[in-house]
Write an enzyme that holds these catalytic residues in place. Sequence first.
Site, PDB file in Angstrom:
ATOM      1  N   GLY A 164       4.086   0.598  28.959  1.00 35.94           N
ATOM      2  CA  GLY A 164       5.417   0.075  28.652  1.00 35.94           C
ATOM      3  C   GLY A 164       5.363  -1.431  28.539  1.00 35.94           C
ATOM      4  O   GLY A 164       4.379  -2.065  28.928  1.00 35.94           O
ATOM      5  N   GLN A 177       8.924  -9.934  29.225  1.00 31.75           N
ATOM      6  CA  GLN A 177       7.521 -10.115  29.624  1.00 31.75           C
ATOM      7  C   GLN A 177       6.756 -10.980  28.623  1.00 31.75           C
ATOM      8  O   GLN A 177       5.682 -11.489  28.949  1.00 31.75           O
ATOM      9  CB  GLN A 177       6.822  -8.755  29.786  1.00 31.75           C
ATOM     10  CG  GLN A 177       7.357  -7.959  30.977  1.00 31.75           C
ATOM     11  CD  GLN A 177       6.615  -6.665  31.184  1.00 31.75           C
ATOM     12  OE1 GLN A 177       6.921  -5.676  30.540  1.00 31.75           O
ATOM     13  NE2 GLN A 177       5.617  -6.675  32.043  1.00 31.75           N
ATOM     14  N   CYS A 202       2.251  -3.353  36.867  1.00 36.25           N
ATOM     15  CA  CYS A 202       3.065  -4.133  35.934  1.00 36.25           C
ATOM     16  C   CYS A 202       2.151  -5.147  35.257  1.00 36.25           C
ATOM     17  O   CYS A 202       1.344  -5.800  35.933  1.00 36.25           O
ATOM     18  CB  CYS A 202       4.180  -4.864  36.693  1.00 36.25           C
ATOM     19  SG  CYS A 202       5.249  -5.839  35.617  1.00 36.25           S
ATOM     20  N   LEU A 203       2.289  -5.273  33.956  1.00 41.34           N
ATOM     21  CA  LEU A 203       1.434  -6.206  33.218  1.00 41.34           C
ATOM     22  C   LEU A 203       1.719  -7.646  33.622  1.00 41.34           C
ATOM     23  O   LEU A 203       0.878  -8.523  33.422  1.00 41.34           O
ATOM     24  CB  LEU A 203       1.625  -6.009  31.705  1.00 41.34           C
ATOM     25  CG  LEU A 203       1.274  -4.597  31.200  1.00 41.34           C
ATOM     26  CD1 LEU A 203       1.604  -4.472  29.720  1.00 41.34           C
ATOM     27  CD2 LEU A 203      -0.188  -4.260  31.446  1.00 41.34           C
ATOM     28  N   HIS A 220      11.456   1.426  35.072  1.00 40.46           N
ATOM     29  CA  HIS A 220      10.726   0.173  35.335  1.00 40.46           C
ATOM     30  C   HIS A 220      11.049  -0.852  34.239  1.00 40.46           C
ATOM     31  O   HIS A 220      11.296  -2.028  34.525  1.00 40.46           O
ATOM     32  CB  HIS A 220       9.225   0.499  35.374  1.00 40.46           C
ATOM     33  CG  HIS A 220       8.296  -0.655  35.512  1.00 40.46           C
ATOM     34  ND1 HIS A 220       7.485  -0.846  36.613  1.00 40.46           N
ATOM     35  CD2 HIS A 220       8.015  -1.693  34.666  1.00 40.46           C
ATOM     36  CE1 HIS A 220       6.767  -1.950  36.444  1.00 40.46           C
ATOM     37  NE2 HIS A 220       7.062  -2.480  35.263  1.00 40.46           N
ATOM     38  N   GLU A 221      11.065  -0.388  32.976  1.00 37.40           N
ATOM     39  CA  GLU A 221      11.317  -1.317  31.856  1.00 37.40           C
ATOM     40  C   GLU A 221      12.779  -1.781  31.839  1.00 37.40           C
ATOM     41  O   GLU A 221      13.060  -2.953  31.567  1.00 37.40           O
ATOM     42  CB  GLU A 221      10.936  -0.668  30.517  1.00 37.40           C
ATOM     43  CG  GLU A 221       9.484  -0.225  30.397  1.00 37.40           C
ATOM     44  CD  GLU A 221       8.471  -1.281  30.787  1.00 37.40           C
ATOM     45  OE1 GLU A 221       8.765  -2.482  30.657  1.00 37.40           O
ATOM     46  OE2 GLU A 221       7.387  -0.899  31.274  1.00 37.40           O
ATOM     47  N   HIS A 258      13.247  -4.560  34.124  1.00 36.23           N
ATOM     48  CA  HIS A 258      12.826  -5.860  33.565  1.00 36.23           C
ATOM     49  C   HIS A 258      13.980  -6.525  32.811  1.00 36.23           C
ATOM     50  O   HIS A 258      14.160  -7.741  32.882  1.00 36.23           O
ATOM     51  CB  HIS A 258      11.666  -5.687  32.586  1.00 36.23           C
ATOM     52  CG  HIS A 258      10.305  -5.676  33.208  1.00 36.23           C
ATOM     53  ND1 HIS A 258       9.821  -6.719  33.945  1.00 36.23           N
ATOM     54  CD2 HIS A 258       9.306  -4.758  33.171  1.00 36.23           C
ATOM     55  CE1 HIS A 258       8.587  -6.450  34.346  1.00 36.23           C
ATOM     56  NE2 HIS A 258       8.239  -5.260  33.891  1.00 36.23           N
TER      57      HIS A 258
HETATM   58  O1  K1U Z   1       6.222  -3.043  32.335  1.00 35.99           O
HETATM   59  C1  K1U Z   1       5.008  -3.146  32.453  1.00 35.99           C
HETATM   60  O2  K1U Z   1       4.522  -4.133  32.960  1.00 35.99           O
HETATM   61  C2  K1U Z   1       4.108  -2.043  31.963  1.00 35.99           C
HETATM   62  C3  K1U Z   1       3.688  -1.100  33.075  1.00 35.99           C
HETATM   63  C4  K1U Z   1       4.606   0.095  33.055  1.00 35.99           C
HETATM   64  C5  K1U Z   1       4.523   1.060  34.192  1.00 35.99           C
HETATM   65  C6  K1U Z   1       3.355   1.491  34.734  1.00 35.99           C
HETATM   66  C7  K1U Z   1       3.327   2.420  35.765  1.00 35.99           C
HETATM   67  C8  K1U Z   1       4.475   2.910  36.239  1.00 35.99           C
HETATM   68  C9  K1U Z   1       5.642   2.462  35.717  1.00 35.99           C
HETATM   69  C10 K1U Z   1       5.660   1.543  34.681  1.00 35.99           C
HETATM   70  C11 K1U Z   1       2.242  -0.703  32.792  1.00 35.99           C
HETATM   71  O3  K1U Z   1       1.948  -0.152  31.789  1.00 35.99           O
HETATM   72  S1  K1U Z   1       1.067  -1.115  33.990  1.00 35.99           S
HETATM   73  C12 K1U Z   1      -0.447  -0.445  33.332  1.00 35.99           C
HETATM   74  C13 K1U Z   1      -0.524   1.036  33.417  1.00 35.99           C
HETATM   75  O4  K1U Z   1       0.227   1.663  34.111  1.00 35.99           O
HETATM   76  C14 K1U Z   1      -1.569   1.749  32.644  1.00 35.99           C
HETATM   77  C15 K1U Z   1      -2.549   1.076  31.983  1.00 35.99           C
HETATM   78  C16 K1U Z   1      -3.507   1.781  31.283  1.00 35.99           C
HETATM   79  C17 K1U Z   1      -3.468   3.134  31.239  1.00 35.99           C
HETATM   80  C18 K1U Z   1      -2.483   3.806  31.918  1.00 35.99           C
HETATM   81  C19 K1U Z   1      -1.526   3.121  32.616  1.00 35.99           C
HETATM   82 ZN    ZN Z   2       6.483  -4.321  34.423  1.00 34.19          ZN
END
Ligand code: K1U
Ligand code: ZN
Length: 176
Positions: free
Chosen positions: A46, A51, A95-96, A137-138, A141
Amino acid sequence: MTTRPILIHPDPRLKKLCDPVAALDDTIRQLADDMLETMYDAPGVGMAAPQIGVMSRVFVMDCAKEKSGFPEPMVMINPEITWVSEEKNVHEEGCLSLPEQYADVTRPKEVRMRWLGLDGQTHEEQFDGLWATCAQHELDHLNGKLFIDHLGPLKRQMVTRKLEKLKREWAREGRA
Ligand code: K1U
Ligand code: ZN
């Protein structure tokens, strides 16, 4: 399509309420394309507009690609939650904008969302599993909330201090 730099917590732009999108135009289409490119490149499931420093109510997600290998990109403009299940779910979130930080967060297991799509139509759909967690989660944000705001103050402070240190190290190394 271009990847854009991702803001890292703490950053005041990650704490602000985002503005509704007034019109679906080429700027929004370009933003959505760039957000998807940036999300897949990261990689993540996401990404919300703040972000990358854009204070508009837009997020993208794709929770299918990791599982099936086939992309199912979704772009949500002015998203709203119209229903949440009473049943809760605990999911380990990342979270990125908070690199290498993970924690269990409790949220409604299922949600119903309404949003404007890139086709100009209003959509409404129910989500479960990682899709439901990611959508919430998004949406957080877009309201200036991070997953660490669902944790206790001590854990939140510990994560913030670690990331302040990481940002100082990156600045010394000349990284963004
Ligand atoms: O919003 C963000 O920062 C993105 C975040 C979203 C998220 C992840 C996990 C649970 C809820 C919301 C991410 O994508 S973090 C990276 C991640 O989860 C991932 C990365 C590579 C493969 C699979 C997952
Ligand atoms: Zn996030």
